[in-house]
Design a protein around this motif. Structure first.
Motif, PDB file in Angstrom:
ATOM      1  N   THR A   1       2.772  -4.613   7.386  1.00  0.00           N
ATOM      2  CA  THR A   1       1.319  -4.485   7.290  1.00  0.00           C
ATOM      3  C   THR A   1       0.846  -4.448   5.839  1.00  0.00           C
ATOM      4  O   THR A   1      -0.132  -5.108   5.467  1.00  0.00           O
ATOM      5  N   ALA A   2       1.535  -3.691   4.993  1.00  0.00           N
ATOM      6  CA  ALA A   2       1.096  -3.522   3.599  1.00  0.00           C
ATOM      7  C   ALA A   2       1.198  -4.802   2.781  1.00  0.00           C
ATOM      8  O   ALA A   2       0.466  -4.977   1.799  1.00  0.00           O
ATOM      9  N   THR A   3       2.084  -5.709   3.153  1.00  0.00           N
ATOM     10  CA  THR A   3       2.246  -6.955   2.386  1.00  0.00           C
ATOM     11  C   THR A   3       1.333  -8.079   2.868  1.00  0.00           C
ATOM     12  O   THR A   3       1.416  -9.202   2.359  1.00  0.00           O
TER      13      THR A   3
ATOM     14  N   ILE B   1      -1.275   4.844   7.938  1.00  0.00           N
ATOM     15  CA  ILE B   1      -1.565   5.575   9.174  1.00  0.00           C
ATOM     16  C   ILE B   1      -0.556   5.208  10.260  1.00  0.00           C
ATOM     17  O   ILE B   1      -0.058   6.067  11.002  1.00  0.00           O
ATOM     18  N   GLY B   2      -0.243   3.908  10.361  1.00  0.00           N
ATOM     19  CA  GLY B   2       0.766   3.474  11.322  1.00  0.00           C
ATOM     20  C   GLY B   2       2.126   4.077  11.036  1.00  0.00           C
ATOM     21  O   GLY B   2       2.859   4.486  11.952  1.00  0.00           O
TER      22      GLY B   2
ATOM     23  N   LEU C   1      10.885   1.624  13.080  1.00  0.00           N
ATOM     24  CA  LEU C   1       9.469   1.357  13.307  1.00  0.00           C
ATOM     25  C   LEU C   1       8.637   1.757  12.088  1.00  0.00           C
ATOM     26  O   LEU C   1       7.729   1.032  11.682  1.00  0.00           O
ATOM     27  N   GLU C   2       8.950   2.908  11.492  1.00  0.00           N
ATOM     28  CA  GLU C   2       8.242   3.331  10.282  1.00  0.00           C
ATOM     29  C   GLU C   2       8.360   2.274   9.185  1.00  0.00           C
ATOM     30  O   GLU C   2       7.366   1.921   8.538  1.00  0.00           O
ATOM     31  N   LEU C   3       9.562   1.805   8.996  1.00  0.00           N
ATOM     32  CA  LEU C   3       9.820   0.828   7.938  1.00  0.00           C
ATOM     33  C   LEU C   3       9.101  -0.493   8.210  1.00  0.00           C
ATOM     34  O   LEU C   3       8.433  -1.060   7.337  1.00  0.00           O
TER      35      LEU C   3
END
Length: 461
Positions: free
Chosen positions: A316-318, A285-286, A308-310
Protein backbone atom coordinates in the motif's frame (compact mmCIF):
# COMPACT_ATOMS: atom_id res chain seq x y z
CA UNK A 1 -13.25 14.36 -19.05
CA UNK A 2 -13.09 14.69 -15.27
CA UNK A 3 -10.35 12.50 -13.71
CA UNK A 4 -11.40 13.21 -10.15
CA UNK A 5 -15.04 12.21 -10.63
CA UNK A 6 -13.94 9.18 -12.65
CA UNK A 7 -11.53 8.16 -9.90
CA UNK A 8 -14.27 8.30 -7.27
CA UNK A 9 -16.51 6.14 -9.45
CA UNK A 10 -13.77 3.53 -9.94
CA UNK A 11 -12.90 3.68 -6.25
CA UNK A 12 -16.53 3.07 -5.21
CA UNK A 13 -16.91 0.16 -7.63
CA UNK A 14 -13.61 -1.42 -6.60
CA UNK A 15 -14.46 -1.04 -2.91
CA UNK A 16 -17.74 -2.87 -3.51
CA UNK A 17 -16.13 -5.58 -5.65
CA UNK A 18 -13.16 -6.11 -3.31
CA UNK A 19 -15.25 -6.39 -0.16
CA UNK A 20 -17.78 -8.68 -1.85
CA UNK A 21 -14.98 -10.93 -3.15
CA UNK A 22 -13.34 -11.01 0.26
CA UNK A 23 -16.58 -12.08 1.95
CA UNK A 24 -17.23 -14.70 -0.75
CA UNK A 25 -13.85 -16.36 -0.39
CA UNK A 26 -14.00 -16.28 3.39
CA UNK A 27 -17.36 -18.06 3.25
CA UNK A 28 -15.93 -20.44 0.67
CA UNK A 29 -13.05 -21.31 2.99
CA UNK A 30 -15.39 -21.76 5.95
CA UNK A 31 -18.07 -23.95 4.38
CA UNK A 32 -16.31 -25.91 1.64
CA UNK A 33 -13.37 -28.29 1.73
CA UNK A 34 -9.90 -27.24 0.54
CA UNK A 35 -10.51 -29.30 -2.62
CA UNK A 36 -13.52 -27.16 -3.55
CA UNK A 37 -11.64 -24.01 -2.66
CA UNK A 38 -8.73 -25.12 -4.84
CA UNK A 39 -11.02 -25.81 -7.80
CA UNK A 40 -12.70 -22.41 -7.59
CA UNK A 41 -9.33 -20.73 -7.15
CA UNK A 42 -8.03 -22.50 -10.26
CA UNK A 43 -10.95 -21.24 -12.38
CA UNK A 44 -10.35 -17.70 -11.14
CA UNK A 45 -6.62 -18.05 -11.74
CA UNK A 46 -7.19 -19.24 -15.32
CA UNK A 47 -9.55 -16.30 -15.95
CA UNK A 48 -6.78 -13.96 -14.78
CA UNK A 49 -4.30 -15.85 -16.94
CA UNK A 50 -6.50 -15.31 -20.00
CA UNK A 51 -6.76 -11.55 -19.48
CA UNK A 52 -2.97 -11.42 -19.08
CA UNK A 53 -1.61 -13.86 -21.65
CA UNK A 54 -4.32 -13.70 -24.33
CA UNK A 55 -4.79 -9.91 -24.24
CA UNK A 56 -2.08 -8.95 -26.74
CA UNK A 57 -3.83 -5.60 -27.18
CA UNK A 58 -3.08 -4.02 -23.77
CA UNK A 59 -6.14 -2.37 -22.25
CA UNK A 60 -4.11 0.64 -21.11
CA UNK A 61 -3.30 1.39 -24.73
CA UNK A 62 -6.92 0.76 -25.73
CA UNK A 63 -8.06 3.37 -23.20
CA UNK A 64 -5.42 5.82 -24.37
CA UNK A 65 -6.04 5.35 -28.09
CA UNK A 66 -9.84 5.50 -27.80
CA UNK A 67 -9.53 8.69 -25.75
CA UNK A 68 -7.03 10.12 -28.24
CA UNK A 69 -9.17 9.22 -31.26
CA UNK A 70 -12.27 10.81 -29.75
CA UNK A 71 -10.34 13.95 -28.83
CA UNK A 72 -8.85 14.34 -32.32
CA UNK A 73 -11.96 13.17 -34.21
CA UNK A 74 -10.33 10.14 -35.82
CA UNK A 75 -13.30 7.80 -35.37
CA UNK A 76 -13.72 4.56 -33.45
CA UNK A 77 -11.61 2.07 -35.39
CA UNK A 78 -9.56 1.10 -32.30
CA UNK A 79 -12.76 0.54 -30.32
CA UNK A 80 -14.20 -1.62 -33.11
CA UNK A 81 -11.14 -3.85 -33.44
CA UNK A 82 -10.87 -4.15 -29.65
CA UNK A 83 -14.37 -5.61 -29.52
CA UNK A 84 -13.63 -7.94 -32.43
CA UNK A 85 -10.37 -9.25 -31.03
CA UNK A 86 -11.88 -11.65 -28.41
CA UNK A 87 -13.72 -13.53 -31.17
CA UNK A 88 -10.45 -13.91 -33.10
CA UNK A 89 -8.66 -15.54 -30.16
CA UNK A 90 -11.65 -17.58 -28.94
CA UNK A 91 -10.41 -20.86 -30.55
CA UNK A 92 -7.31 -20.67 -28.34
CA UNK A 93 -9.54 -21.30 -25.33
CA UNK A 94 -9.99 -24.88 -26.55
CA UNK A 95 -6.67 -25.75 -24.90
CA UNK A 96 -8.67 -26.01 -21.68
CA UNK A 97 -10.71 -29.00 -22.96
CA UNK A 98 -7.90 -31.16 -21.56
CA UNK A 99 -8.50 -29.81 -18.07
CA UNK A 100 -10.96 -31.28 -15.52
CA UNK A 101 -14.72 -30.97 -16.05
CA UNK A 102 -15.18 -27.89 -13.89
CA UNK A 103 -12.66 -26.04 -16.09
CA UNK A 104 -14.32 -27.29 -19.28
CA UNK A 105 -17.73 -25.94 -18.25
CA UNK A 106 -16.02 -22.61 -17.51
CA UNK A 107 -15.11 -22.00 -21.18
CA UNK A 108 -18.10 -19.68 -21.80
CA UNK A 109 -17.16 -17.73 -18.68
CA UNK A 110 -13.56 -17.40 -19.89
CA UNK A 111 -14.66 -15.97 -23.25
CA UNK A 112 -17.12 -13.57 -21.65
CA UNK A 113 -14.44 -12.47 -19.21
CA UNK A 114 -12.04 -11.31 -21.92
CA UNK A 115 -14.84 -9.76 -24.01
CA UNK A 116 -16.16 -7.65 -21.11
CA UNK A 117 -12.53 -6.90 -20.22
CA UNK A 118 -12.18 -5.07 -23.54
CA UNK A 119 -15.65 -3.55 -23.35
CA UNK A 120 -14.75 -1.90 -20.05
CA UNK A 121 -11.51 -0.56 -21.53
CA UNK A 122 -13.39 1.00 -24.47
CA UNK A 123 -15.93 2.63 -22.14
CA UNK A 124 -13.13 4.02 -19.97
CA UNK A 125 -11.42 5.46 -23.03
CA UNK A 126 -14.71 7.14 -23.95
CA UNK A 127 -14.82 8.74 -20.52
CA UNK A 128 -17.92 6.74 -19.55
CA UNK A 129 -16.62 5.88 -16.10
CA UNK A 130 -20.03 5.33 -14.50
CA UNK A 131 -21.07 2.83 -17.18
CA UNK A 132 -17.76 0.97 -16.95
CA UNK A 133 -18.18 0.56 -13.21
CA UNK A 134 -21.86 -0.35 -13.25
CA UNK A 135 -21.10 -3.28 -15.55
CA UNK A 136 -18.36 -4.45 -13.20
CA UNK A 137 -20.74 -4.21 -10.25
CA UNK A 138 -23.36 -6.25 -12.11
CA UNK A 139 -20.84 -9.00 -12.81
CA UNK A 140 -19.50 -9.01 -9.24
CA UNK A 141 -23.02 -9.16 -7.79
CA UNK A 142 -23.48 -12.47 -9.58
CA UNK A 143 -19.92 -13.77 -9.16
CA UNK A 144 -19.49 -13.01 -5.47
CA UNK A 145 -23.07 -12.34 -4.35
CA UNK A 146 -25.56 -14.77 -5.90
CA UNK A 147 -22.85 -17.42 -6.23
CA UNK A 148 -23.05 -17.80 -2.44
CA UNK A 149 -26.05 -20.05 -3.13
CA UNK A 150 -23.62 -22.37 -4.89
CA UNK A 151 -21.40 -22.31 -1.79
CA UNK A 152 -24.38 -23.18 0.42
CA UNK A 153 -25.34 -25.99 -1.97
CA UNK A 154 -21.70 -27.13 -2.07
CA UNK A 155 -21.98 -27.27 -5.86
CA UNK A 156 -19.10 -25.93 -7.98
CA UNK A 157 -21.17 -26.22 -11.19
CA UNK A 158 -23.77 -23.86 -9.71
CA UNK A 159 -21.06 -21.39 -8.68
CA UNK A 160 -19.65 -21.32 -12.22
CA UNK A 161 -23.18 -20.93 -13.63
CA UNK A 162 -23.70 -17.77 -11.56
CA UNK A 163 -20.29 -16.48 -12.68
CA UNK A 164 -21.27 -17.03 -16.32
CA UNK A 165 -24.69 -15.40 -15.91
CA UNK A 166 -23.04 -12.37 -14.31
CA UNK A 167 -20.66 -12.03 -17.26
CA UNK A 168 -23.60 -12.28 -19.71
CA UNK A 169 -25.52 -9.57 -17.84
CA UNK A 170 -22.44 -7.35 -17.86
CA UNK A 171 -21.88 -7.91 -21.59
CA UNK A 172 -25.49 -6.95 -22.41
CA UNK A 173 -25.25 -3.78 -20.33
CA UNK A 174 -21.90 -2.75 -21.83
CA UNK A 175 -23.16 -3.36 -25.37
CA UNK A 176 -26.09 -1.01 -24.80
CA UNK A 177 -23.78 1.75 -23.57
CA UNK A 178 -20.98 1.41 -26.14
CA UNK A 179 -23.12 1.32 -29.29
CA UNK A 180 -20.08 0.24 -31.33
CA UNK A 181 -20.16 -2.89 -33.47
CA UNK A 182 -17.13 -5.20 -33.55
CA UNK A 183 -15.18 -4.84 -36.77
CA UNK A 184 -11.73 -6.03 -37.82
CA UNK A 185 -9.13 -3.40 -38.73
CA UNK A 186 -5.76 -5.04 -39.24
CA UNK A 187 -3.91 -1.73 -39.43
CA UNK A 188 -5.16 -0.54 -36.05
CA UNK A 189 -4.66 -3.98 -34.49
CA UNK A 190 -1.07 -4.12 -35.70
CA UNK A 191 -0.33 -0.59 -34.50
CA UNK A 192 -1.70 -1.18 -30.99
CA UNK A 193 -0.23 -4.68 -30.66
CA UNK A 194 3.27 -3.63 -31.79
CA UNK A 195 3.31 -0.41 -29.76
CA UNK A 196 2.04 -2.24 -26.72
CA UNK A 197 4.28 -5.30 -27.02
CA UNK A 198 6.49 -4.30 -24.06
CA UNK A 199 3.38 -3.59 -21.96
CA UNK A 200 1.88 -6.94 -22.98
CA UNK A 201 5.05 -8.84 -22.15
CA UNK A 202 5.27 -6.96 -18.88
CA UNK A 203 1.70 -8.03 -18.11
CA UNK A 204 2.56 -11.68 -18.72
CA UNK A 205 5.69 -11.43 -16.60
CA UNK A 206 3.79 -9.51 -13.93
CA UNK A 207 1.26 -12.32 -13.76
CA UNK A 208 4.09 -14.76 -13.14
CA UNK A 209 5.73 -12.53 -10.55
CA UNK A 210 2.50 -11.75 -8.72
CA UNK A 211 1.73 -15.45 -8.33
CA UNK A 212 5.32 -16.64 -7.91
CA UNK A 213 5.45 -16.32 -4.12
CA UNK A 214 2.22 -18.29 -3.77
CA UNK A 215 3.31 -21.06 -6.14
CA UNK A 216 6.65 -21.45 -4.36
CA UNK A 217 4.93 -21.43 -0.96
CA UNK A 218 2.71 -24.32 -2.02
CA UNK A 219 5.60 -26.21 -3.61
CA UNK A 220 7.89 -25.92 -0.58
CA UNK A 221 5.48 -25.89 2.37
CA UNK A 222 2.35 -27.68 1.23
CA UNK A 223 -1.35 -26.88 1.29
CA UNK A 224 -1.63 -25.99 5.00
CA UNK A 225 0.88 -23.14 4.95
CA UNK A 226 -0.21 -22.11 1.48
CA UNK A 227 -3.73 -21.60 2.86
CA UNK A 228 -2.39 -19.40 5.64
CA UNK A 229 -0.37 -17.28 3.23
CA UNK A 230 -3.22 -17.11 0.72
CA UNK A 231 -5.49 -15.51 3.32
CA UNK A 232 -2.85 -12.90 4.20
CA UNK A 233 -2.10 -12.17 0.55
CA UNK A 234 -5.79 -11.86 -0.33
CA UNK A 235 -6.55 -9.38 2.47
CA UNK A 236 -3.41 -7.34 1.76
CA UNK A 237 -4.45 -6.65 -1.84
CA UNK A 238 -7.69 -4.87 -0.90
CA UNK A 239 -6.18 -1.39 -0.15
CA UNK A 240 -3.90 -1.38 -3.25
CA UNK A 241 -6.80 -2.43 -5.47
CA UNK A 242 -8.93 0.43 -4.16
CA UNK A 243 -6.12 2.96 -4.56
CA UNK A 244 -5.06 1.66 -7.96
CA UNK A 245 -8.62 2.03 -9.24
CA UNK A 246 -7.83 5.74 -9.54
CA UNK A 247 -5.47 4.97 -12.43
CA UNK A 248 -8.37 3.69 -14.56
CA UNK A 249 -9.71 7.25 -14.66
CA UNK A 250 -6.39 9.12 -14.60
CA UNK A 251 -4.94 7.36 -17.68
CA UNK A 252 -7.57 8.47 -20.23
CA UNK A 253 -7.90 11.85 -18.51
CA UNK A 254 -4.15 12.50 -18.54
CA UNK A 255 -4.04 11.52 -22.21
CA UNK A 256 -6.85 13.98 -22.92
CA UNK A 257 -5.11 16.87 -21.16
CA UNK A 258 -1.66 15.92 -22.51
CA UNK A 259 -2.99 16.15 -26.07
CA UNK A 260 -4.44 19.55 -25.11
CA UNK A 261 -0.98 20.73 -24.09
CA UNK A 262 -0.97 20.27 -20.31
CA UNK A 263 2.40 19.58 -18.62
CA UNK A 264 2.86 15.87 -17.99
CA UNK A 265 5.35 16.51 -15.18
CA UNK A 266 2.80 18.64 -13.33
CA UNK A 267 0.13 15.95 -13.72
CA UNK A 268 2.47 13.17 -12.58
CA UNK A 269 3.71 15.21 -9.62
CA UNK A 270 0.23 16.04 -8.33
CA UNK A 271 -0.89 12.43 -8.79
CA UNK A 272 2.22 11.13 -7.01
CA UNK A 273 1.65 13.39 -4.01
CA UNK A 274 -2.10 12.69 -3.80
CA UNK A 275 -1.36 8.96 -3.90
CA UNK A 276 1.04 9.46 -0.98
CA UNK A 277 -1.53 11.38 1.06
CA UNK A 278 -4.10 8.61 0.49
CA UNK A 279 -1.92 5.51 0.70
CA UNK A 280 0.39 6.21 3.65
CA UNK A 281 -2.25 6.63 6.39
CA UNK A 282 -4.18 3.70 4.93
CA UNK A 283 -1.03 1.53 4.93
CA UNK A 284 -0.24 2.31 8.57
CA UNK A 285 -3.82 1.79 9.76
CA UNK A 286 -3.97 -1.50 7.87
CA UNK A 287 -0.67 -2.52 9.46
CA UNK A 288 -2.06 -1.77 12.92
CA UNK A 289 -5.25 -3.76 12.34
CA UNK A 290 -3.63 -6.83 10.76
CA UNK A 291 -2.70 -8.76 13.89
CA UNK A 292 -5.94 -8.08 15.87
CA UNK A 293 -8.08 -9.05 12.87
CA UNK A 294 -6.24 -12.34 12.32
CA UNK A 295 -6.16 -13.15 16.04
CA UNK A 296 -9.84 -12.45 16.69
CA UNK A 297 -11.48 -13.65 13.49
CA UNK A 298 -9.09 -16.29 12.15
CA UNK A 299 -7.06 -17.66 15.09
CA UNK A 300 -6.12 -20.74 13.10
CA UNK A 301 -4.28 -18.43 10.70
CA UNK A 302 -2.23 -16.63 13.35
CA UNK A 303 1.01 -17.56 11.57
CA UNK A 304 -0.13 -15.29 8.77
CA UNK A 305 -0.45 -12.18 10.96
CA UNK A 306 3.14 -11.02 10.56
CA UNK A 307 3.18 -11.65 6.78
CA UNK A 308 -0.10 -9.71 6.52
CA UNK A 309 1.42 -6.76 8.38
CA UNK A 310 4.38 -6.73 6.04
CA UNK A 311 2.37 -7.14 2.85
CA UNK A 312 -0.32 -4.56 3.60
CA UNK A 313 2.29 -1.98 4.65
CA UNK A 314 4.68 -2.36 1.71
CA UNK A 315 2.13 -2.98 -1.05
CA UNK A 316 0.00 0.00 0.00
CA UNK A 317 2.72 2.50 0.95
CA UNK A 318 4.58 2.11 -2.36
CA UNK A 319 1.50 2.91 -4.47
CA UNK A 320 2.72 6.50 -5.23
CA UNK A 321 5.70 5.06 -7.12
CA UNK A 322 3.51 2.55 -8.95
CA UNK A 323 1.30 5.44 -10.15
CA UNK A 324 4.17 6.70 -12.32
CA UNK A 325 3.46 3.89 -14.79
CA UNK A 326 0.34 5.83 -15.84
CA UNK A 327 2.41 8.70 -17.19
CA UNK A 328 5.02 6.54 -18.91
CA UNK A 329 2.08 5.22 -20.95
CA UNK A 330 0.56 8.67 -21.43
CA UNK A 331 3.83 10.13 -22.75
CA UNK A 332 3.90 7.50 -25.49
CA UNK A 333 7.70 7.54 -25.74
CA UNK A 334 8.89 4.00 -25.05
CA UNK A 335 7.32 1.01 -23.34
CA UNK A 336 10.56 -0.96 -23.02
CA UNK A 337 10.79 0.02 -19.32
CA UNK A 338 7.71 -2.11 -18.62
CA UNK A 339 9.47 -5.17 -20.02
CA UNK A 340 12.60 -4.49 -17.96
CA UNK A 341 10.63 -3.84 -14.77
CA UNK A 342 8.47 -6.92 -15.27
CA UNK A 343 11.46 -9.18 -15.89
CA UNK A 344 13.33 -7.88 -12.85
CA UNK A 345 10.17 -8.31 -10.77
CA UNK A 346 9.62 -11.92 -11.84
CA UNK A 347 13.24 -12.91 -11.23
CA UNK A 348 13.31 -11.25 -7.80
CA UNK A 349 10.06 -12.62 -6.39
CA UNK A 350 10.64 -16.20 -7.52
CA UNK A 351 14.34 -16.22 -6.56
CA UNK A 352 13.79 -14.55 -3.18
CA UNK A 353 10.88 -16.88 -2.42
CA UNK A 354 13.02 -19.96 -3.00
CA UNK A 355 15.79 -18.48 -0.85
CA UNK A 356 13.68 -17.22 2.07
CA UNK A 357 10.70 -19.56 2.44
CA UNK A 358 12.72 -22.61 3.62
CA UNK A 359 14.25 -20.43 6.38
CA UNK A 360 11.37 -18.15 7.36
CA UNK A 361 8.25 -20.10 6.37
CA UNK A 362 5.38 -17.92 5.05
CA UNK A 363 7.11 -14.78 6.30
CA UNK A 364 9.79 -15.45 3.67
CA UNK A 365 7.18 -15.26 0.91
CA UNK A 366 5.89 -11.96 2.31
CA UNK A 367 9.43 -10.54 2.45
CA UNK A 368 10.01 -11.58 -1.17
CA UNK A 369 6.84 -9.79 -2.29
CA UNK A 370 7.64 -6.70 -0.20
CA UNK A 371 11.15 -6.46 -1.64
CA UNK A 372 9.53 -6.72 -5.04
CA UNK A 373 7.39 -3.66 -4.29
CA UNK A 374 10.51 -1.68 -3.35
CA UNK A 375 12.42 -2.84 -6.44
CA UNK A 376 9.65 -1.99 -8.91
CA UNK A 377 9.09 1.38 -7.20
CA UNK A 378 12.74 2.32 -7.66
CA UNK A 379 12.64 1.26 -11.32
CA UNK A 380 9.47 3.24 -12.04
CA UNK A 381 11.09 6.36 -10.58
CA UNK A 382 14.24 5.81 -12.62
CA UNK A 383 12.48 5.34 -15.95
CA UNK A 384 9.89 8.08 -15.42
CA UNK A 385 12.66 10.58 -14.64
CA UNK A 386 14.70 9.36 -17.59
CA UNK A 387 11.73 9.86 -19.94
CA UNK A 388 11.07 13.34 -18.48
CA UNK A 389 7.57 12.50 -17.28
CA UNK A 390 8.45 12.98 -13.60
CA UNK A 391 10.76 15.35 -11.75
CA UNK A 392 12.36 14.67 -8.38
CA UNK A 393 11.78 18.17 -7.09
CA UNK A 394 11.51 19.22 -3.45
CA UNK A 395 7.85 18.20 -3.02
CA UNK A 396 8.27 14.79 -4.61
CA UNK A 397 11.44 14.06 -2.64
CA UNK A 398 9.65 14.99 0.59
CA UNK A 399 6.73 12.72 -0.33
CA UNK A 400 9.23 9.90 -0.97
CA UNK A 401 10.79 10.53 2.44
CA UNK A 402 7.37 10.12 4.07
CA UNK A 403 7.03 6.74 2.34
CA UNK A 404 10.38 5.71 3.84
CA UNK A 405 9.23 6.85 7.31
CA UNK A 406 6.11 4.71 7.03
CA UNK A 407 8.05 1.63 5.89
CA UNK A 408 10.64 1.93 8.65
CA UNK A 409 7.92 1.28 11.22
CA UNK A 410 7.99 -2.42 10.31
CA UNK A 411 11.58 -2.70 11.53
CA UNK A 412 10.55 -1.69 15.03
CA UNK A 413 12.33 1.67 14.87
CA UNK A 414 9.11 3.24 16.20
CA UNK A 415 5.45 2.27 16.57
CA UNK A 416 2.86 2.55 13.83
CA UNK A 417 1.16 5.35 15.77
CA UNK A 418 4.33 7.45 15.82
CA UNK A 419 4.82 6.77 12.11
CA UNK A 420 1.22 7.85 11.40
CA UNK A 421 1.64 11.07 13.37
CA UNK A 422 4.95 11.74 11.61
CA UNK A 423 3.36 11.20 8.18
CA UNK A 424 0.37 13.47 8.85
CA UNK A 425 2.61 16.14 10.39
CA UNK A 426 5.01 15.81 7.46
CA UNK A 427 2.22 16.32 4.94
CA UNK A 428 1.14 19.48 6.76
CA UNK A 429 4.51 20.99 7.62
CA UNK A 430 6.66 20.15 4.59
CA UNK A 431 4.29 21.63 2.01
CA UNK A 432 4.05 18.65 -0.32
CA UNK A 433 0.50 19.84 -0.97
CA UNK A 434 -0.08 23.60 -1.35
CA UNK A 435 -3.13 25.78 -1.85
CA UNK A 436 -2.75 25.75 -5.65
CA UNK A 437 -2.82 21.95 -5.64
CA UNK A 438 -6.03 22.01 -3.62
CA UNK A 439 -7.56 24.48 -6.08
CA UNK A 440 -6.70 22.11 -8.93
CA UNK A 441 -8.36 19.19 -7.15
CA UNK A 442 -11.36 21.36 -6.20
CA UNK A 443 -11.89 22.30 -9.86
CA UNK A 444 -12.51 18.63 -10.68
CA UNK A 445 -14.23 17.50 -7.47
CA UNK A 446 -18.02 17.04 -7.53
CA UNK A 447 -20.07 18.97 -4.91
CA UNK A 448 -20.61 15.90 -2.71
CA UNK A 449 -16.86 15.70 -2.10
CA UNK A 450 -16.45 19.20 -0.70
CA UNK A 451 -15.55 17.73 2.69
CA UNK A 452 -12.70 15.75 1.13
CA UNK A 453 -11.41 18.90 -0.55
CA UNK A 454 -11.76 20.67 2.80
CA UNK A 455 -9.61 18.01 4.45
CA UNK A 456 -6.96 18.47 1.77
CA UNK A 457 -7.11 22.21 2.39
CA UNK A 458 -6.42 21.59 6.09
CA UNK A 459 -3.41 19.41 5.20
CA UNK A 460 -2.12 21.90 2.64
CA UNK A 461 0.50 24.43 3.70
Amino acid sequence: MNPFTGSIKYLSANLYNSLLALVFYLLLARYLTPIYLGEIALVQLLASLITSVFAVMPINLIMREVSHDLTTGRGLAVAEVSLMFPAIIAPALLIFVFFPKYVLISLPYFFLTIYTFYQQAVLSGMGKFSEANIGAIISSSFRYGLAVFGVIARNIDLIILFWTLGAIASLIYYSEKIRVKPKWHFKEFKAVALAGLPIYLNGVISFISSQGDRVVTYALLGAYFFGIYQLAAMISTVPPIMINSISSAILPASTFYYVKGKSITQMSSLTFRLYAIISLPLALIGYALSYPVILKLFPQYVLGARPLELLILFLTATMPFQSLSIFIITAKKSYIPFLIIGSASAIEVVGASYALIPKLNVLGAAIAQSLNAVLTSALFVYFSVRQNVFILDRKNLLASALVAIALMGFLGTYTWAIALIAVIAGIKLTGILDKEDVKTVASFAPPQLKRVVGLLAVLAS
